[in-house]
Design an enzyme around this catalytic site. Structure first.
Site, PDB file in Angstrom:
ATOM      1  N   GLN A   1       0.841  -1.191   0.000  1.00 43.08           N
ATOM      2  CA  GLN A   1       0.000   0.000   0.000  1.00 43.08           C
ATOM      3  C   GLN A   1       0.878   1.243   0.000  1.00 43.08           C
ATOM      4  O   GLN A   1       1.562   1.511   0.991  1.00 43.08           O
ATOM      5  CB  GLN A   1      -0.874  -0.057   1.251  1.00 43.08           C
ATOM      6  CG  GLN A   1      -1.790   1.107   1.481  1.00 43.08           C
ATOM      7  CD  GLN A   1      -2.413   1.031   2.877  1.00 43.08           C
ATOM      8  OE1 GLN A   1      -1.980   0.251   3.714  1.00 43.08           O
ATOM      9  NE2 GLN A   1      -3.414   1.838   3.122  1.00 43.08           N
ATOM     10  N   GLY A   2       0.880   1.991  -1.091  1.00 48.92           N
ATOM     11  CA  GLY A   2       1.749   3.168  -1.215  1.00 48.92           C
ATOM     12  C   GLY A   2       0.972   4.458  -1.031  1.00 48.92           C
ATOM     13  O   GLY A   2       0.702   5.163  -2.012  1.00 48.92           O
TER      14      GLY A   2
ATOM     15  N   GLU B   1      -9.332  -1.307   6.621  1.00 43.52           N
ATOM     16  CA  GLU B   1      -8.102  -1.641   7.345  1.00 43.52           C
ATOM     17  C   GLU B   1      -8.305  -1.463   8.857  1.00 43.52           C
ATOM     18  O   GLU B   1      -7.746  -2.191   9.658  1.00 43.52           O
ATOM     19  CB  GLU B   1      -6.985  -0.695   6.861  1.00 43.52           C
ATOM     20  CG  GLU B   1      -5.605  -1.042   7.355  1.00 43.52           C
ATOM     21  CD  GLU B   1      -4.542  -0.067   6.827  1.00 43.52           C
ATOM     22  OE1 GLU B   1      -4.901   0.871   6.083  1.00 43.52           O
ATOM     23  OE2 GLU B   1      -3.365  -0.249   7.172  1.00 43.52           O
TER      24      GLU B   1
HETATM   25  C1  FAD Z   1       3.816  -0.559  11.399  1.00 41.34           C
HETATM   26  C2  FAD Z   1       3.421   0.479  10.382  1.00 41.34           C
HETATM   27  C3  FAD Z   1       3.094   0.073   9.089  1.00 41.34           C
HETATM   28  C4  FAD Z   1       2.748   1.045   8.122  1.00 41.34           C
HETATM   29  N1  FAD Z   1       2.471   0.610   6.843  1.00 41.34           N
HETATM   30  C5  FAD Z   1       2.151   1.514   5.903  1.00 41.34           C
HETATM   31  C6  FAD Z   1       1.910   1.077   4.556  1.00 41.34           C
HETATM   32  O1  FAD Z   1       2.009  -0.124   4.225  1.00 41.34           O
HETATM   33  N2  FAD Z   1       1.590   2.007   3.622  1.00 41.34           N
HETATM   34  C7  FAD Z   1       1.474   3.336   3.930  1.00 41.34           C
HETATM   35  O2  FAD Z   1       1.134   4.119   3.040  1.00 41.34           O
HETATM   36  N3  FAD Z   1       1.726   3.787   5.196  1.00 41.34           N
HETATM   37  C8  FAD Z   1       2.065   2.911   6.186  1.00 41.34           C
HETATM   38  N4  FAD Z   1       2.341   3.346   7.470  1.00 41.34           N
HETATM   39  C9  FAD Z   1       2.364   4.795   7.733  1.00 41.34           C
HETATM   40  C10 FAD Z   1       1.248   5.312   8.630  1.00 41.34           C
HETATM   41  O3  FAD Z   1       0.011   5.354   7.951  1.00 41.34           O
HETATM   42  C11 FAD Z   1       1.702   6.705   9.105  1.00 41.34           C
HETATM   43  O4  FAD Z   1       2.850   6.518   9.904  1.00 41.34           O
HETATM   44  C12 FAD Z   1       0.631   7.407   9.913  1.00 41.34           C
HETATM   45  O5  FAD Z   1      -0.469   7.769   9.105  1.00 41.34           O
HETATM   46  C13 FAD Z   1       1.183   8.676  10.607  1.00 41.34           C
HETATM   47  O6  FAD Z   1       1.840   9.492   9.698  1.00 41.34           O
HETATM   48  P1  FAD Z   1       3.329  10.045  10.002  1.00 41.34           P
HETATM   49  O7  FAD Z   1       4.178   8.874  10.386  1.00 41.34           O
HETATM   50  O8  FAD Z   1       3.743  10.863   8.845  1.00 41.34           O
HETATM   51  O9  FAD Z   1       3.167  10.947  11.309  1.00 41.34           O
HETATM   52  P2  FAD Z   1       2.693  12.457  11.346  1.00 41.34           P
HETATM   53  O10 FAD Z   1       1.501  12.623  10.481  1.00 41.34           O
HETATM   54  O11 FAD Z   1       3.880  13.332  11.073  1.00 41.34           O
HETATM   55  O12 FAD Z   1       2.242  12.618  12.842  1.00 41.34           O
HETATM   56  C14 FAD Z   1       3.155  12.923  13.921  1.00 41.34           C
HETATM   57  C15 FAD Z   1       2.344  13.128  15.192  1.00 41.34           C
HETATM   58  O13 FAD Z   1       1.497  14.284  15.054  1.00 41.34           O
HETATM   59  C16 FAD Z   1       0.144  13.947  15.323  1.00 41.34           C
HETATM   60  N5  FAD Z   1      -0.741  14.712  14.436  1.00 41.34           N
HETATM   61  C17 FAD Z   1      -0.561  14.964  13.103  1.00 41.34           C
HETATM   62  N6  FAD Z   1      -1.600  15.662  12.618  1.00 41.34           N
HETATM   63  C18 FAD Z   1      -2.478  15.842  13.648  1.00 41.34           C
HETATM   64  C19 FAD Z   1      -3.746  16.482  13.767  1.00 41.34           C
HETATM   65  N7  FAD Z   1      -4.343  17.066  12.723  1.00 41.34           N
HETATM   66  N8  FAD Z   1      -4.348  16.469  14.992  1.00 41.34           N
HETATM   67  C20 FAD Z   1      -3.776  15.878  16.073  1.00 41.34           C
HETATM   68  N9  FAD Z   1      -2.544  15.262  16.005  1.00 41.34           N
HETATM   69  C21 FAD Z   1      -1.924  15.239  14.822  1.00 41.34           C
HETATM   70  C22 FAD Z   1       0.052  12.457  14.993  1.00 41.34           C
HETATM   71  O14 FAD Z   1      -1.037  11.850  15.690  1.00 41.34           O
HETATM   72  C23 FAD Z   1       1.398  11.948  15.502  1.00 41.34           C
HETATM   73  O15 FAD Z   1       1.352  11.731  16.888  1.00 41.34           O
HETATM   74  C24 FAD Z   1       2.703   2.427   8.454  1.00 41.34           C
HETATM   75  C25 FAD Z   1       3.035   2.829   9.759  1.00 41.34           C
HETATM   76  C26 FAD Z   1       3.399   1.867  10.707  1.00 41.34           C
HETATM   77  C27 FAD Z   1       3.762   2.338  12.085  1.00 41.34           C
END
Ligand code: FAD
Length: 393
Positions: A125-126, A255
Site C-alpha cells: 500500500q503506497g 483496514e
Molecule cells: C507498522 C506500520 C506500518 C505502516 N504501513 C504503511 C503502509 O504499508 N503504507 C502506507 O502508506 N503507510 C504505512 N504506514 C504509515 C502510517 O500510515 C503513518 O505513519 C501514519 O499515518 C502517521 O503518519 P506520520 O508517520 O507521517 O506521522 P505524522 O503525520 O507526522 O504525525 C506525527 C504526530 O502528530 C500527530 N498529528 C498529526 N496531525 C495531527 C492532527 N491534525 N491532529 C492531532 N494530532 C496530529 C500524529 O497523531 C502523531 O502523533 C505504516 C506505519 C506503521 C507504524
C-alpha cells in the site's frame, strides 16, 4: 468465563458446517514450520498459499473474482478458528481487495483479484509519504498525464499514459511485493481531496527503487519507495482521475475495522494465559497487576461485543465507513494494555530468546500509528461520525 474459546456469533447451521470443514482441513494441513532464517513475510506467504489452496481466503469475495461468494461472517469464522489455535490469520489483504472491488473496472477486478487472493501477486500500500502521513491529502507524488498513448499493435492503443515522480514511505513489505496500490496527485490546481488518483504500480517497472528500512524490533517491514519518471498506462489507473481520495478512505475504513477476529482470538488466548497464571500464582502478584488483568479482560469483552455488532452490520449490507475509527481505537487500547500487562506478568520474556510476548509488545506500540494515528482516529470520530464541525447535523 473463558477467553480462549471460539467466538459465538450465533452461527447459523451452514457456518457450523464451514467451521467443521475448516477444522478437518486444518487437521490435515498443519501450520508449516518456519525455516531457519526465513523472513516472516516469506513464511506467511507460504501459509497464505496453503490456506488459499484449501479455499480459505477471500470467502466473502464474489466467485467471479476468485473468492467463494459467501458472507463476511464466513471469513470471520475462518479467522477465528485460526486465532484460537494461535496460528497466523488469513492474510490481511481484505482492505486492498475491497478497494479494488469498489473502484477497479470489471476487467481489472477479473485480472487482479484472483491473483491477489491466491498470493500469486503480493501487494503493498503506497499511501504515506515523508511529508504526508496524517495529512495524507498533502501528498506531493505527482502523476503527469500524457495524451499520446502507446501503440501495442493488434489495434490496441492506450489512450494516455502517466509519468510518476515522487517518494513513498513506510510502505510495508514492498520488497516482497509485485504490485503497489499507489496514490498520486494528478492535478496541481484542484483542491487536494479532488486531485488524488489511484494506480496499480508494478514494482518491477523501470524507475521504481525500493529501499527497506530496519525498525526497532529488528524487522525490515518498512520501505522507502522512490519513483523516478515511472511510466503507467491509463489502464493501470484505478477509478477515474480524482477518485483516489474516496478509494483511500474506503481502504483505510476496511483496514481499521474490528472484523479481523483472528486478532481478537489471539488476544483471547493471552487473556486466558494471564488469568491462568494469576490463579496459579495466587497471592504472589500484586493487586494492582490483578486489576490490570481485569481491565484487559474488559477490553477484550468490549472488542468481542463490538466485533459481533460490526459483523451484524456488514451482513445487513453496511459498508465500512468512518465508524471504523472506533474499532481502531478499541483495538489499539486493548492490544497495548494487554502486552504491557503481559510483560509485567512474564518479565522473563524480556530476556529469553524468542520472547514472543516482547516481540508482540514492541509491535503493539505501532498500533497507535499504522492505519492512521489515534489522534487522527479521534479527529475523524469528532468530524465525520459526530459531525461536530461544518454545521453538520
Ligand atoms: C507498522 C506500520 C506500518 C505502516 N504501513 C504503511 C503502509 O504499508 N503504507 C502506507 O502508506 N503507510 C504505512 N504506514 C504509515 C502510517 O500510515 C503513518 O505513519 C501514519 O499515518 C502517521 O503518519 P506520520 O508517520 O507521517 O506521522 P505524522 O503525520 O507526522 O504525525 C506525527 C504526530 O502528530 C500527530 N498529528 C498529526 N496531525 C495531527 C492532527 N491534525 N491532529 C492531532 N494530532 C496530529 C500524529 O497523531 C502523531 O502523533 C505504516 C506505519 C506503521 C507504524
Amino acid at each position: 468465563m473463558r477467553a480462549d474459546t471460539p467466538l459465538d456469533f450465533g452461527d447459523p447451521a451452514d457456518l457450523e458446517r464451514l467451521r467443521g470443514d475448516f477444522r478437518a482441513w486444518l487437521a490435515e494441513h498443519p501450520l508449516p514450520e518456519r525455516l531457519p532464517g526465513e523472513p516472516l513475510p516469506v513464511f506467511l506467504h507460504r501459509w497464505h498459499r496453503l490456506l488459499h489452496s484449501g479455499g480459505w481466503v477471500g470467502l466473502d469475495v464474489p466467485e467471479r473474482y476468485g473468492g467463494r461468494g459467501l458472507t463476511p461472517l464466513h471469513q470471520v469464522a475462518v479467522s477465528d478458528e485460526l486465532g484460537v489455535r494461535g496460528a497466523p490469520g488469513v492474510p490481511r489483504i481484505g482492505y486492498l481487495a475491497h478497494a479494488l472491488l469498489e473502484f477497479a473496472s470489471e476487467d481489472q477486478r477479473r485480472r487482479l483479484l484472483p491473483r491477489m487472493l491466491a498470493g500469486d501477486d503480493v501487494w503493498c500500500q503506497g499511501f504515506s509519504e515523508p511529508g504526508a502521513g496524517s495529512d495524507l491529502a498533502g501528498m506531493s507524488t505527482y502523476a503527469e498525464r500524457h495524451d499520446h498513448g502507446h501503440d501495442h499493435g493488434h489495434g490496441h492503443r492506450d489512450s494516455a499514459y502517466y509519468t510518476v515522480r515522487g517518494q513513498k514511505l513506510w510502505t510495508s513489505y514492498a520488497q516482497y511485493s509485485a504490485y503497489c496500490l499507489l496514490l498520486a496527485r494528478t492535478d496541481r490546481t484542484a483542491p487536494p481531496h479532488a486531485s488524488i488518483t489511484a494506480f496499480v504500480l508494478p514494482l518491477d517497472r523501470p524507475g521504481v527503487t525500493v529501499r527497506p528500512l530496519r525498525a526497532a524490533n529488528g524487522d525490515d517491514e518498512f520501505c522507502e519507495l522512490f519513483l523516478d519518471d515511472v511510466r503507467l498506462t491509463e489502464s493501470e489507473r484505478i477509478g477515474g482521475e480524482g477518485d483516489g481520495w474516496a478509494l483511500a478512505m474506503t481502504t483505510v475504513s476496511y483496514e481499521r475495522n474490528a472484523l479481523d477476529t483472528g486478532h481478537l482470538s489471539k488476544y483471547g488466548l493471552l487473556v486466558e494465559r494471564l488469568r491462568r497464571t494469576a490463579r496459579e500464582r495466587r497471592g504472589q502478584l500484586p493487586d494492582g497487576l490483578l486489576s490490570e488483568i481485569g481491565r484487559c479482560f474488559v477490553d477484550y469483552e468490549v472488542l468481542v461485543a463490538h466485533a459481533r455488532r460490526r459483523t451484524a452490520e456488514r451482513l445487513a449490507g453496511q459498508v465500512a465507513g468512518p465508524e471504523s475509527s472506533i474499532d481502531k481505537l478499541l483495538m489499539t487500547r486493548a492490544e497495548q494494555r494487554l502486552y504491557e500487562t503481559a510483560l509485567k506478568v512474564f518479565p522473563e520474556e524480556l530476556h529469553g530468546p524468542g520472547g514472543e510476548v516482547f516481540a508482540e509488545y514492541l509491535y503493539s506500540r505501532a498500533a497507535s500509528v499504522y492505519g492512521g494515528t489515534s489522534q487522527i482516529q479521534r479527529n475523524i470520530i469528532a468530524k465525520r461520525v459526530l459531525r461536530l464541525t461544518d454545521g453538520g447535523g
